[in-house]
Design an enzyme around this catalytic site. Structure first.
Site, PDB file in Angstrom:
ATOM      1  N   ASP A  68     -25.913  41.161 -25.045  1.00  0.00           N
ATOM      2  CA  ASP A  68     -25.012  42.174 -25.001  1.00  0.00           C
ATOM      3  C   ASP A  68     -25.396  43.576 -24.416  1.00  0.00           C
ATOM      4  OD1 ASP A  68     -23.516  44.372 -26.290  1.00  0.00           O
ATOM      5  OD2 ASP A  68     -22.914  42.995 -27.807  1.00  0.00           O
ATOM      6  N   ILE A  69     -24.788  43.956 -23.532  1.00  0.00           N
ATOM      7  CA  ILE A  69     -25.068  45.021 -22.807  1.00  0.00           C
ATOM      8  C   ILE A  69     -25.428  46.487 -23.794  1.00  0.00           C
ATOM      9  CG2 ILE A  69     -24.628  44.309 -20.667  1.00  0.00           C
ATOM     10  CD1 ILE A  69     -22.076  46.192 -20.769  1.00  0.00           C
ATOM     11  N   HIS A  96     -16.044  35.000 -29.249  1.00  0.00           N
ATOM     12  CA  HIS A  96     -17.721  35.169 -29.208  1.00  0.00           C
ATOM     13  C   HIS A  96     -18.208  35.296 -30.723  1.00  0.00           C
ATOM     14  CE1 HIS A  96     -16.003  39.149 -28.553  1.00  0.00           C
ATOM     15  NE2 HIS A  96     -17.092  39.732 -29.062  1.00  0.00           N
ATOM     16  N   HIS A  99     -21.678  37.160 -32.206  1.00  0.00           N
ATOM     17  CA  HIS A  99     -22.952  37.930 -32.007  1.00  0.00           C
ATOM     18  C   HIS A  99     -24.270  37.438 -32.596  1.00  0.00           C
ATOM     19  CE1 HIS A  99     -21.044  41.713 -30.457  1.00  0.00           C
ATOM     20  NE2 HIS A  99     -19.983  40.960 -30.957  1.00  0.00           N
TER      21      HIS A  99
END
Length: 129
Positions: free
Chosen positions: A28-29, A92, A94
């Site tokens: 994750d950016i 998605h 996390h």
């Protein structure tokens, strides 16, 4: 093609942590912690619960392998898992290394990391995967 599909296809750069023919994991950016990783299906599906039952099962097993690699690379009490995210229309998961449940609060400030730090984190996870 959505942004996550472009990332999985290599059309947009990412910090790859793991991949298979059906799933792709990348950092994750805007991470909550070092090692915060996203797991996506390569198939474009907006909502996680619209995936076929078998896909959810396979994605969970893939995410488990990624979580074990994250925990090995970044020792923590547990790796938390969250299914959320309305900003990208692609299912998605996390995966977030955590010491406390508060580490999973998505309202927390995000880490600011350099490209070199991201690459080092991804490399550590890839090596453990």
């Amino acid at each position: 093609m959505d942004i996550f599909s472009k990332i999985a296809a290599g059309e947009i750069p990412s910090y790859k942590c793991a991949e298979s023919d059906k799933f792709y994991a990348f950092l994750d950016i805007n991470p909550l912690a070092k090692g915060h990783t996203l797991v996506i299906p390569r198939r474009e599906v907006d909502y996680y619960f619209d995936l076929e039952d078998g896909e959810i099962a396979e994605m969970a097993v893939f995410a488990k392998k990624v979580a074990k690699a994250i925990k090995a690379a970044f020792p923590c009490r547990k790796v938390g898992m969250a299914v959320l995210g309305l900003e990208v229309a692609h299912a998605h998961i996390h995966l977030v290394p955590m010491q406390t449940e508060g580490d999973m609060n998505f309202a927390n400030p995000k880490l600011k990391l350099s490209p070199e730090e991201f690459e080092e984190i991804a490399r550590k996870i890839r090596e453990k995967f």
